[in-house]
Structures are given as structure tokens and as C-alpha cells.
Motif scaffolding. Structure first.
Motif, PDB file in Angstrom:
ATOM      1  N   VAL A  16       0.825  -1.209   0.000  1.00 48.10           N
ATOM      2  CA  VAL A  16       0.000   0.000   0.000  1.00 48.10           C
ATOM      3  C   VAL A  16       0.861   1.261   0.000  1.00 48.10           C
ATOM      4  O   VAL A  16       0.480   2.291  -0.571  1.00 48.10           O
ATOM      5  N   ARG A  17       2.027   1.191   0.613  1.00 46.87           N
ATOM      6  CA  ARG A  17       2.920   2.352   0.633  1.00 46.87           C
ATOM      7  C   ARG A  17       3.626   2.570  -0.706  1.00 46.87           C
ATOM      8  O   ARG A  17       4.246   3.611  -0.915  1.00 46.87           O
ATOM      9  N   ASN A  18       3.526   1.597  -1.597  1.00 44.95           N
ATOM     10  CA  ASN A  18       4.213   1.667  -2.888  1.00 44.95           C
ATOM     11  C   ASN A  18       3.385   2.497  -3.873  1.00 44.95           C
ATOM     12  O   ASN A  18       2.246   2.147  -4.195  1.00 44.95           O
ATOM     13  N   LYS A  19       3.952   3.576  -4.382  1.00 44.68           N
ATOM     14  CA  LYS A  19       3.239   4.434  -5.330  1.00 44.68           C
ATOM     15  C   LYS A  19       2.889   3.687  -6.608  1.00 44.68           C
ATOM     16  O   LYS A  19       1.860   3.953  -7.234  1.00 44.68           O
ATOM     17  N   ARG A  20       3.738   2.746  -6.999  1.00 43.47           N
ATOM     18  CA  ARG A  20       3.487   1.975  -8.222  1.00 43.47           C
ATOM     19  C   ARG A  20       2.190   1.182  -8.092  1.00 43.47           C
ATOM     20  O   ARG A  20       1.438   1.045  -9.055  1.00 43.47           O
ATOM     21  N   PHE A  21       1.935   0.665  -6.901  1.00 44.45           N
ATOM     22  CA  PHE A  21       0.708  -0.087  -6.671  1.00 44.45           C
ATOM     23  C   PHE A  21      -0.510   0.811  -6.857  1.00 44.45           C
ATOM     24  O   PHE A  21      -1.468   0.454  -7.536  1.00 44.45           O
ATOM     25  N   VAL A  22      -0.481   1.992  -6.268  1.00 43.29           N
ATOM     26  CA  VAL A  22      -1.616   2.920  -6.362  1.00 43.29           C
ATOM     27  C   VAL A  22      -1.854   3.339  -7.808  1.00 43.29           C
ATOM     28  O   VAL A  22      -2.991   3.386  -8.289  1.00 43.29           O
ATOM     29  N   ILE A  23      -0.770   3.599  -8.547  1.00 46.49           N
ATOM     30  CA  ILE A  23      -0.895   4.086  -9.924  1.00 46.49           C
ATOM     31  C   ILE A  23      -1.440   3.002 -10.846  1.00 46.49           C
ATOM     32  O   ILE A  23      -2.417   3.207 -11.573  1.00 46.49           O
ATOM     33  N   PHE A  24      -0.812   1.831 -10.835  1.00 51.05           N
ATOM     34  CA  PHE A  24      -1.162   0.794 -11.798  1.00 51.05           C
ATOM     35  C   PHE A  24      -2.446   0.053 -11.459  1.00 51.05           C
ATOM     36  O   PHE A  24      -3.110  -0.464 -12.370  1.00 51.05           O
ATOM     37  N   THR A  25      -2.811  -0.026 -10.203  1.00 50.89           N
ATOM     38  CA  THR A  25      -3.950  -0.868  -9.833  1.00 50.89           C
ATOM     39  C   THR A  25      -5.210  -0.100  -9.452  1.00 50.89           C
ATOM     40  O   THR A  25      -6.298  -0.677  -9.458  1.00 50.89           O
ATOM     41  N   ILE A  26      -5.081   1.169  -9.133  1.00 48.81           N
ATOM     42  CA  ILE A  26      -6.260   1.953  -8.746  1.00 48.81           C
ATOM     43  C   ILE A  26      -6.457   3.150  -9.664  1.00 48.81           C
ATOM     44  O   ILE A  26      -7.499   3.295 -10.308  1.00 48.81           O
ATOM     45  N   VAL A  27      -5.449   4.009  -9.748  1.00 45.09           N
ATOM     46  CA  VAL A  27      -5.567   5.225 -10.564  1.00 45.09           C
ATOM     47  C   VAL A  27      -5.732   4.887 -12.044  1.00 45.09           C
ATOM     48  O   VAL A  27      -6.616   5.418 -12.727  1.00 45.09           O
ATOM     49  N   PHE A  28      -4.881   3.999 -12.543  1.00 41.59           N
ATOM     50  CA  PHE A  28      -4.873   3.657 -13.962  1.00 41.59           C
ATOM     51  C   PHE A  28      -6.208   3.100 -14.438  1.00 41.59           C
ATOM     52  O   PHE A  28      -6.795   3.612 -15.411  1.00 41.59           O
ATOM     53  N   PRO A  29      -6.768   2.059 -13.810  1.00 43.10           N
ATOM     54  CA  PRO A  29      -8.054   1.529 -14.293  1.00 43.10           C
ATOM     55  C   PRO A  29      -9.225   2.501 -14.132  1.00 43.10           C
ATOM     56  O   PRO A  29     -10.099   2.564 -14.996  1.00 43.10           O
ATOM     57  N   ILE A  30      -9.240   3.269 -13.044  1.00 41.69           N
ATOM     58  CA  ILE A  30     -10.331   4.231 -12.853  1.00 41.69           C
ATOM     59  C   ILE A  30     -10.238   5.359 -13.880  1.00 41.69           C
ATOM     60  O   ILE A  30     -11.255   5.823 -14.418  1.00 41.69           O
ATOM     61  N   LEU A  31      -9.016   5.801 -14.170  1.00 48.75           N
ATOM     62  CA  LEU A  31      -8.816   6.824 -15.193  1.00 48.75           C
ATOM     63  C   LEU A  31      -9.291   6.318 -16.549  1.00 48.75           C
ATOM     64  O   LEU A  31      -9.982   7.038 -17.290  1.00 48.75           O
ATOM     65  N   PHE A  32      -8.940   5.076 -16.875  1.00 51.35           N
ATOM     66  CA  PHE A  32      -9.396   4.464 -18.116  1.00 51.35           C
ATOM     67  C   PHE A  32     -10.921   4.419 -18.159  1.00 51.35           C
ATOM     68  O   PHE A  32     -11.539   4.677 -19.198  1.00 51.35           O
ATOM     69  N   TYR A  33     -11.521   4.090 -17.039  1.00 56.33           N
ATOM     70  CA  TYR A  33     -12.975   3.983 -16.986  1.00 56.33           C
ATOM     71  C   TYR A  33     -13.633   5.317 -17.318  1.00 56.33           C
ATOM     72  O   TYR A  33     -14.534   5.389 -18.162  1.00 56.33           O
ATOM     73  N   PHE A  34     -13.188   6.379 -16.680  1.00 50.65           N
ATOM     74  CA  PHE A  34     -13.802   7.692 -16.896  1.00 50.65           C
ATOM     75  C   PHE A  34     -13.558   8.213 -18.312  1.00 50.65           C
ATOM     76  O   PHE A  34     -14.405   8.893 -18.888  1.00 50.65           O
TER      77      PHE A  34
END
Length: 248
Positions: A16-34
Motif C-alpha cells: 500500500v505504501r508503494n506508489k506503483r501499486f496505487v498508480i497501476f492498480t487503482i488510478v490507472f483503471p479508474i482513469l481508463f474507466y472515466f
């Protein structure tokens, strides 16, 4: 059991502390969705499945795929390169508990990823299916995420730390393009159709829609996912044993 639970907590905190995790698994798919949900009317059907539902499933699949191929692979590769496994051998924590905790913690995180993506999709546009059907689809994506977890273990165990991120991201982007996550293979050129239908990601996204709207799931789709799971399981065991023997 207490050791396993404690190690799982440690792996969860690390991830959870890893920025790569937040970007690739949460931000990236949600951004794609919108971005994509506003390009096509959500009620338009693709292969008989509403676009808003197919996109939600695809984005959740992207999240769990990125979690395994990018986050887990890089973390394992760093641990191996820094001699973490060698230290574990002389500590009360066994290597098997270490690997099991990585898998368990990754499954827990994948559950959260699916929950977050589904939650965003439901709040923003709705999905047009029952809550029970939504739960079944979520569980399907969660269970089949073991494919990307195993792939992440193989990459993390065999690829050097300075290359693991590049290899994981490269495979992630290739699967994103060829796996039919956003564009059905029947709209692609011929060779991409063939490749897409040989990859597990295509069926992970496609099977829920087939069950809900066509009631005719592709049996060979289940077989392809199973074959990839078995092959990657064997490769991951081989890779871990090879790495441990090489560092003993």
C-alpha cells in the motif's frame, strides 16, 4: 498461523505504501474507466453485453493484472536481489511462509481493487444487473486474478531487479492491447483476433457477459484459463526453487 498473519500484514503495508501499486492498480483503471465510459453510450451493447458493464469488468481486470505483473513482480525481484530470502533462511520465518503471505496479501488487495472499481462504476453510471450477479462477477475476477499473481511470481523470481519492472510493465501493456479488454477481437485485424483468443485475459473479461446475457459460457475459455494457471503454477515453483538453490 500467527506468523503467517503477521507476515501478511507486513506485505500489505509494504504494498500500500508503494506508489506503483496505487498508480497501476487503482488510478490507472479508474482513469481508463472515466475516459472510455464517456466515449460511448453506456447502454450500447458489444457482443450483446452493455458497454458500461463490459468496461467495468475490463477495468477491474486491469487493476488486478497490474497488481500482479507490476507490483508483486517488482517487490519479489527486489527481495531476491537484496538477499532477503537468504536472511529468511536463518530466521524463524520460513521461505514458504514468506511466499504464501505474498500470495494471500495480493489476493486481499485484489479483492479491494475489484471492490473499488465496481463501486466507482456503480455510483457513476450504474450497471443494470442485480446485486447477486455483481457479487458473482466480482468473485470471478478475484479468483481468476491468481493467473496474474502467478505470472508476477515467475517474473519476480527469474528477472533481475533492474529489469523486472520493465518486463512486468511490458507484458502488462501487451495484454492490455491484445487481450481484448477494451476492443472486442471481432473489431480487430485477423492476427490480433487469434492472439486475443489465446490469452486468459480475454476470457476473464468475456465469460461473465456470456453467462449473464447469452447463457452459453465458452467451455474452452475455462480450459484456457485453467491451462495458464497450471503452467504458471509449475513455472513459479520451478523459479522459486531455482532462485533458492542458486542463493544457498
Amino acid at each position: 498461523m500467527n506468523t503467517l498473519i503477521t507476515q501478511c500484514k507486513c506485505e500489505l503495508i509494504r504494498t500500500v505504501r508503494n506508489k506503483r501499486f496505487v498508480i497501476f492498480t487503482i488510478v490507472f483503471p479508474i482513469l481508463f474507466y472515466f475516459i472510455l465510459i464517456n466515449q460511448v453510450n453506456g447502454d450500447v451493447k458489444i457482443d450483446g453485453v452493455p458497454w458500461k458493464l463490459k468496461l467495468m469488468i475490463s477495468c477491474a481486470a486491469i487493476g488486478v493484472m497490474g497488481s500482479g505483473l507490476n507490483t508483486l513482480s517488482n517487490r519479489l525481484s527486489m527481495d531476491f536481489s537484496q538477499g532477503w530470502i537468504k536472511l529468511i533462511k536463518v530466521s524463524p520465518l520460513s521461505p514458504s511462509i514468506y511466499m504464501i503471505s505474498n500470495v494471500v496479501s495480493q489476493l486481499f488487495l485484489n479483492f479491494l481493487i475489484v471492490f473499488i472499481v465496481f463501486g466507482v462504476a456503480c455510483v457513476y453510471q450504474g450497471i443494470g444487473i442485480s446485486f447477486a450477479q455483481l457479487i458473482i462477477i466480482g468473485l470471478w475476477i478475484w479468483v481468476t486474478s491468481i493467473v496474474s499473481i502467478l505470472a508476477g511470481i515467475v517474473i519476480g523470481s527469474l528477472v533481475p531487479s533492474d529489469s523486472a519492472q520493465v518486463v512486468g510493465t511490458g507484458i502488462f501493456m501487451i495484454l492490455l492491447f491484445l487481450g481484448g479488454l477494451f476492443q472486442p477481437p471481432n473489431l480487430s485485424i485477423e492476427f490480433i483476433k487469434v492472439i486475443s483468443k489465446a490469452l486468459p485475459m480475454y476470457y476473464i473479461v468475456d465469460i461473465p457477459g456470456d453467462i449473464l446475457f447469452h447463457h452459453k459460457p465458452k467451455i474452452y475459455g475455462f480450459l484456457i484459463i485453467l491451462v495458464y494457471t497450471v503452467v504458471l503454477s509449475v513455472l513459479s515453483i520451478f523459479a522459486i526453487i531455482k532462485k533458492q538453490v542458486g542463493r544457498s
